[in-house]
Design a protein around this motif. Structure first.
Motif, PDB file in Angstrom:
ATOM      1  N   LYS A 122       0.826  -1.203   0.000  1.00 40.51           N
ATOM      2  CA  LYS A 122       0.000   0.000   0.000  1.00 40.51           C
ATOM      3  C   LYS A 122       0.865   1.261   0.000  1.00 40.51           C
ATOM      4  CE  LYS A 122      -3.971   2.026   2.386  1.00 40.51           C
ATOM      5  NZ  LYS A 122      -4.902   1.894   3.542  1.00 40.51           N
ATOM      6  N   LEU A 123       1.910   1.287   0.808  1.00 40.04           N
ATOM      7  CA  LEU A 123       2.820   2.433   0.846  1.00 40.04           C
ATOM      8  C   LEU A 123       3.523   2.637  -0.493  1.00 40.04           C
ATOM      9  CD1 LEU A 123       4.434   1.940   4.366  1.00 40.04           C
ATOM     10  CD2 LEU A 123       2.916   3.813   3.684  1.00 40.04           C
ATOM     11  N   VAL A 129       7.751   6.866  -0.459  1.00 38.06           N
ATOM     12  CA  VAL A 129       9.082   6.272  -0.598  1.00 38.06           C
ATOM     13  C   VAL A 129       9.753   6.096   0.757  1.00 38.06           C
ATOM     14  CG1 VAL A 129      11.344   6.521  -1.685  1.00 38.06           C
ATOM     15  CG2 VAL A 129       9.304   7.312  -2.874  1.00 38.06           C
ATOM     16  N   ARG A 130       9.737   7.160   1.567  1.00 38.98           N
ATOM     17  CA  ARG A 130      10.429   7.104   2.858  1.00 38.98           C
ATOM     18  C   ARG A 130       9.807   6.061   3.779  1.00 38.98           C
ATOM     19  NH1 ARG A 130      13.691   9.874   6.193  1.00 38.98           N
ATOM     20  NH2 ARG A 130      13.137  10.052   8.391  1.00 38.98           N
ATOM     21  N   SER A 131       8.500   6.100   3.902  1.00 46.03           N
ATOM     22  CA  SER A 131       7.826   5.156   4.796  1.00 46.03           C
ATOM     23  C   SER A 131       7.973   3.721   4.313  1.00 46.03           C
ATOM     24  CB  SER A 131       6.344   5.513   4.912  1.00 46.03           C
ATOM     25  OG  SER A 131       6.181   6.777   5.510  1.00 46.03           O
ATOM     26  N   ALA A 132       7.907   3.522   2.985  1.00 44.48           N
ATOM     27  CA  ALA A 132       8.060   2.181   2.436  1.00 44.48           C
ATOM     28  C   ALA A 132       9.451   1.631   2.723  1.00 44.48           C
ATOM     29  CB  ALA A 132       7.773   2.193   0.941  1.00 44.48           C
ATOM     30  N   LEU A 133      10.482   2.480   2.566  1.00 48.13           N
ATOM     31  CA  LEU A 133      11.843   2.028   2.836  1.00 48.13           C
ATOM     32  C   LEU A 133      12.036   1.738   4.327  1.00 48.13           C
ATOM     33  CD1 LEU A 133      14.099   4.243   0.546  1.00 48.13           C
ATOM     34  CD2 LEU A 133      13.860   1.770   0.495  1.00 48.13           C
ATOM     35  N   GLU A 134      11.445   2.583   5.201  1.00 49.47           N
ATOM     36  CA  GLU A 134      11.583   2.335   6.633  1.00 49.47           C
ATOM     37  C   GLU A 134      10.907   1.026   7.034  1.00 49.47           C
ATOM     38  OE1 GLU A 134      10.117   5.802   8.580  1.00 49.47           O
ATOM     39  OE2 GLU A 134      12.027   6.867   8.409  1.00 49.47           O
ATOM     40  N   LEU A 135       9.725   0.794   6.483  1.00 42.73           N
ATOM     41  CA  LEU A 135       9.037  -0.454   6.797  1.00 42.73           C
ATOM     42  C   LEU A 135       9.812  -1.656   6.268  1.00 42.73           C
ATOM     43  CD1 LEU A 135       6.676  -2.071   7.847  1.00 42.73           C
ATOM     44  CD2 LEU A 135       5.424  -1.535   5.741  1.00 42.73           C
ATOM     45  N   TYR A 136      10.326  -1.521   5.039  1.00 44.43           N
ATOM     46  CA  TYR A 136      11.110  -2.621   4.474  1.00 44.43           C
ATOM     47  C   TYR A 136      12.362  -2.886   5.304  1.00 44.43           C
ATOM     48  CZ  TYR A 136      14.446  -4.960   1.445  1.00 44.43           C
ATOM     49  OH  TYR A 136      15.387  -5.806   0.951  1.00 44.43           O
ATOM     50  N   ALA A 153       6.350  -4.236  -5.846  1.00 45.77           N
ATOM     51  CA  ALA A 153       5.731  -2.914  -5.708  1.00 45.77           C
ATOM     52  C   ALA A 153       6.745  -1.899  -5.184  1.00 45.77           C
ATOM     53  CB  ALA A 153       4.527  -2.991  -4.781  1.00 45.77           C
ATOM     54  N   LEU A 154       7.589  -2.322  -4.223  1.00 44.24           N
ATOM     55  CA  LEU A 154       8.630  -1.431  -3.708  1.00 44.24           C
ATOM     56  C   LEU A 154       9.632  -1.082  -4.799  1.00 44.24           C
ATOM     57  CD1 LEU A 154      10.010   0.053  -1.392  1.00 44.24           C
ATOM     58  CD2 LEU A 154      11.144  -2.105  -0.769  1.00 44.24           C
ATOM     59  N   LEU A 155      10.035  -2.074  -5.575  1.00 45.25           N
ATOM     60  CA  LEU A 155      10.942  -1.802  -6.690  1.00 45.25           C
ATOM     61  C   LEU A 155      10.336  -0.790  -7.650  1.00 45.25           C
ATOM     62  CD1 LEU A 155      12.463  -5.237  -7.824  1.00 45.25           C
ATOM     63  CD2 LEU A 155      13.662  -3.277  -6.855  1.00 45.25           C
ATOM     64  N   SER A 156       9.085  -1.004  -8.001  1.00 41.29           N
ATOM     65  CA  SER A 156       8.411  -0.105  -8.932  1.00 41.29           C
ATOM     66  C   SER A 156       8.325   1.309  -8.359  1.00 41.29           C
ATOM     67  CB  SER A 156       7.013  -0.645  -9.254  1.00 41.29           C
ATOM     68  OG  SER A 156       6.355   0.179 -10.179  1.00 41.29           O
ATOM     69  N   CYS A 157       8.039   1.421  -7.068  1.00 38.96           N
ATOM     70  CA  CYS A 157       7.966   2.725  -6.412  1.00 38.96           C
ATOM     71  C   CYS A 157       9.306   3.450  -6.464  1.00 38.96           C
ATOM     72  CB  CYS A 157       7.512   2.541  -4.959  1.00 38.96           C
ATOM     73  SG  CYS A 157       7.550   4.036  -3.959  1.00 38.96           S
ATOM     74  N   LEU A 158      10.369   2.752  -6.142  1.00 33.39           N
ATOM     75  CA  LEU A 158      11.703   3.353  -6.168  1.00 33.39           C
ATOM     76  C   LEU A 158      12.089   3.796  -7.573  1.00 33.39           C
ATOM     77  CD1 LEU A 158      13.548   0.876  -3.782  1.00 33.39           C
ATOM     78  CD2 LEU A 158      12.905   3.247  -3.279  1.00 33.39           C
ATOM     79  N   LEU A 159      11.777   2.975  -8.546  1.00 30.05           N
ATOM     80  CA  LEU A 159      12.138   3.318  -9.926  1.00 30.05           C
ATOM     81  C   LEU A 159      11.308   4.487 -10.437  1.00 30.05           C
ATOM     82  CD1 LEU A 159      12.526  -0.292 -11.367  1.00 30.05           C
ATOM     83  CD2 LEU A 159      14.358   1.329 -10.858  1.00 30.05           C
ATOM     84  N   SER A 186      12.158  -7.753 -15.029  1.00 34.04           N
ATOM     85  CA  SER A 186      11.636  -6.793 -15.999  1.00 34.04           C
ATOM     86  C   SER A 186      11.670  -5.382 -15.439  1.00 34.04           C
ATOM     87  CB  SER A 186      10.208  -7.163 -16.416  1.00 34.04           C
ATOM     88  OG  SER A 186      10.172  -8.432 -17.030  1.00 34.04           O
ATOM     89  N   LEU A 187      11.258  -5.233 -14.173  1.00 36.61           N
ATOM     90  CA  LEU A 187      11.239  -3.909 -13.543  1.00 36.61           C
ATOM     91  C   LEU A 187      12.634  -3.314 -13.450  1.00 36.61           C
ATOM     92  CD1 LEU A 187       8.691  -4.449 -10.616  1.00 36.61           C
ATOM     93  CD2 LEU A 187       8.380  -2.984 -12.614  1.00 36.61           C
TER      94      LEU A 187
END
Length: 544
Positions: A122-123, A129-136, A153-159, A186-187
């Motif tokens: 969801k993040l 980006v920041r919250s997703a990386l902290e959670l990861y 999804a995290l990869l796609s968000c970062l890219l 692919s991503l």
């Protein structure tokens, strides 16, 4: 309740030996060099990184002017307006709320990997980006593994947010835990291609397909994506490599795969490879789409295999496909070059019935078809019809084809008319056009007219080529204009082909003295006589 939980956690950690527990956890974590313990709370703070202040001019908040450090990898993250996590959503899986000024690894109360993966997903989709990386990073620190779709999804968000370095780190972490998929590849390759260029992306692809473990997870989507990138770069060599890799690993392409292969090879004039890809598609019983059929028709036509091109074209007609004018022109040209005049005109009629207007290339292909079939009179009549009905289609190549027909017929008068018409239209007349007019005079036995055309050509500051001069010399010899032949040879640079033609012509006209003189002059100039010239001189002039 929250206070008692925090107290119990602190007591549990203390009873195990806080220092030993903490250092053991750091050694097992990939982020051991990034994070340090905070004893006063149930959190682990990221080490602050000293970097120059870089503000975001689009933001009005003061805290936007402080650099943000990647929680996962300790690298400075570029600021993004979507990082204001507090405006829309609060991350409720941590014991304390996050602030912009503090970058912390949170002690997760939630331990269910499925729920945490859903939150990471969801993040990431919300570009937090920041919250997703902290959670990861928190999950990674506590040996909790996100599910594959959350990783992607995290990869796609970062890219999407141009954080390629962090994306590559996450990707390597996924590879080490064998949690990658074809979609992950692919991503990351697509992201590398966008950020660092095609060559870097292709190098990463080569590394993946040469690794047996990675190759097991590569899917057809990745191959199709690489073929798309190769087509955009117009690199048929790398396209061939991707295709061979597929075949070596027993991958059977789909209609998209073969469409990319055929169009890429065709666009780079690799007609043989385009045909090979089409035949491979037929062998694997993959149904070609309309674009592939058009491309392969063009490839067969360009390769001179008119029968196969016509077969694919008939298949398109059965499907009620209306090919574009380029396909029709290529097929007509291929049929005409192979003497299939009637078929060429049938395709022309089919083209008109489907609403296409013949172009200059279409008419020229039909004229060439008639000339190849030695129907030069019909070619001139068709040219005159085009002059009357569609004069706008008349272009230089059309005039030159008509001049070729005049040359074959020896119709020097019509050739002169066409030449004057070209000059009146202001067309840039090349040397080949004058050559064909002089050739028509040669066949029509009009050497004086040929000389006039030659003089006019020189006056127009056109330098005659060897073929033009050969035609003029032959015409003058058979017209008994011997002095003019000597004059031409003196005006042009020494040329063995011209002297050989002149000597042979004089011998055949029984002009022994002129032939001997030219032969001696030729030897003095250091020009080599060909076998025919030497044989004639030995036969007719044995004393030479």
């Amino acid at each position: 309740m929250a206070g008692s939980l925090s107290t119990s956690v602190v007591f549990h950690v203390t009873s195990l030996g806080l220092s030993e527990y903490y250092h053991t956890r750091l050694q097992n974590s990939r982020f051991s060099e990034t994070f340090s313990s905070d004893i006063t709370s149930n959190t682990w703070k990221a080490k602050q990184k000293v970097v120059p202040t870089c503000g975001n001019p689009r933001s009005k908040r003061l805290d936007k002017f402080s650099p943000k450090v990647s929680i996962a990898y300790g690298t400075v993250i570029k600021e993004h307006p979507m990082w204001d996590d507090g405006d829309e959503e609060v991350v409720d899986d941590v014991s304390e709320s996050l602030t912009v000024s503090e970058n912390r690894i949170q002690f997760l109360e939630e331990r269910d990997e499925k729920n945490l993966s859903w939150r990471l997903l969801k993040l990431s989709r919300a570009d937090k980006v920041r919250s997703a990386l902290e959670l990861y990073a928190s999950m990674e620190f506590m040996d909790l593994r996100p599910e594959s779709h959350a990783f992607n999804a995290l990869l796609s968000c970062l890219l999407r947010n141009q954080e390629l370095d962090d994306a590559l780190q996450v990707f390597e972490s996924m590879k080490s835990d064998e949690r990658t998929s074809g979609h992950s590849y692919s991503l990351i390759i697509q992201g590398v291609a966008k950020a660092r260029g095609f060559e870097a992306a292709f190098q990463l692809f080569e590394e993946l397909v040469t690794n047996e473990d990675d190759m097991k997870k590569v899917d057809q989507v990745l191959f199709n994506m690489m073929l798309t990138l190769c087509r955009e770069e117009k690199d048929w060599i790398k396209t061939k490599f991707v295709w061979r890799t597929m075949k070596d690993n027993n991958f059977v392409g789909n209609s998209v795969t073969y469409s990319l292969l055929v169009t890429t090879f065709l666009g780079n004039c690799q007609y043989g490879l385009a045909i090979e890809a089409y035949l491979d598609m037929v062998q694997n019983m993959v149904e070609p789409d309309n674009r592939t059929m058009e491309a392969v028709t063009m490839a067969f036509a360009k390769d001179g295999r008119w029968d196969f091109a016509l077969s694919v074209f008939r298949g398109m007609m059965k499907r009620k496909v209306n090919p574009n004018i380029i396909i029709f022109n290529a097929l007509i040209h291929s049929l005409g070059n192979n003497g299939q005049v009637s078929l060429a005109f049938k395709v022309h009629d089919c083209m008109k019935s489907l609403g296409h207007v013949p172009t200059s290339y279409t008419w020229n292909a039909l004229l060439i078809a008639l000339c190849r079939a030695n129907q030069h009179g019909d070619a001139l009549r068709l040219f005159e019809k085009v002059q009357q009905e569609t004069p706008s289609a008349l272009e230089l190549h059309l005039y030159n084809t008509a001049l070729t027909a005049c040359k074959r017929l020896g119709n020097w008068r019509r050739a002169l008319q066409i030449l004057w018409e070209m000059e009146d239209l202001g067309l840039p007349i090349p040397v080949t056009s004058y050559c064909r007019v002089i050739g028509a005079c040669e066949v029509g036995k009009e050497p004086k007219v040929a000389l006039q055309v030659y003089q006019h050509m020189v006056h127009q500051k056109q330098t005659p080529d060897t073929l033009t001069l050969l035609s003029l010399i032959r015409s003058c010899i058979w017209g008994s204009l011997y002095d003019e032949v000597h004059g031409i040879l003196r005006l042009v640079p020494p040329n063995a082909n011209l002297y050989n033609a002149a000597v042979q012509g004089f011998v055949l006209r029984e002009k022994s003295e002129s032939a001997t003189k030219l032969y001696q002059e030729m030897r003095e100039l250091g020009l080599s006589a060909d076998h025919k010239t030497r044989a004639m001189m030995l036969q007719f002039l044995p004393r030479c």
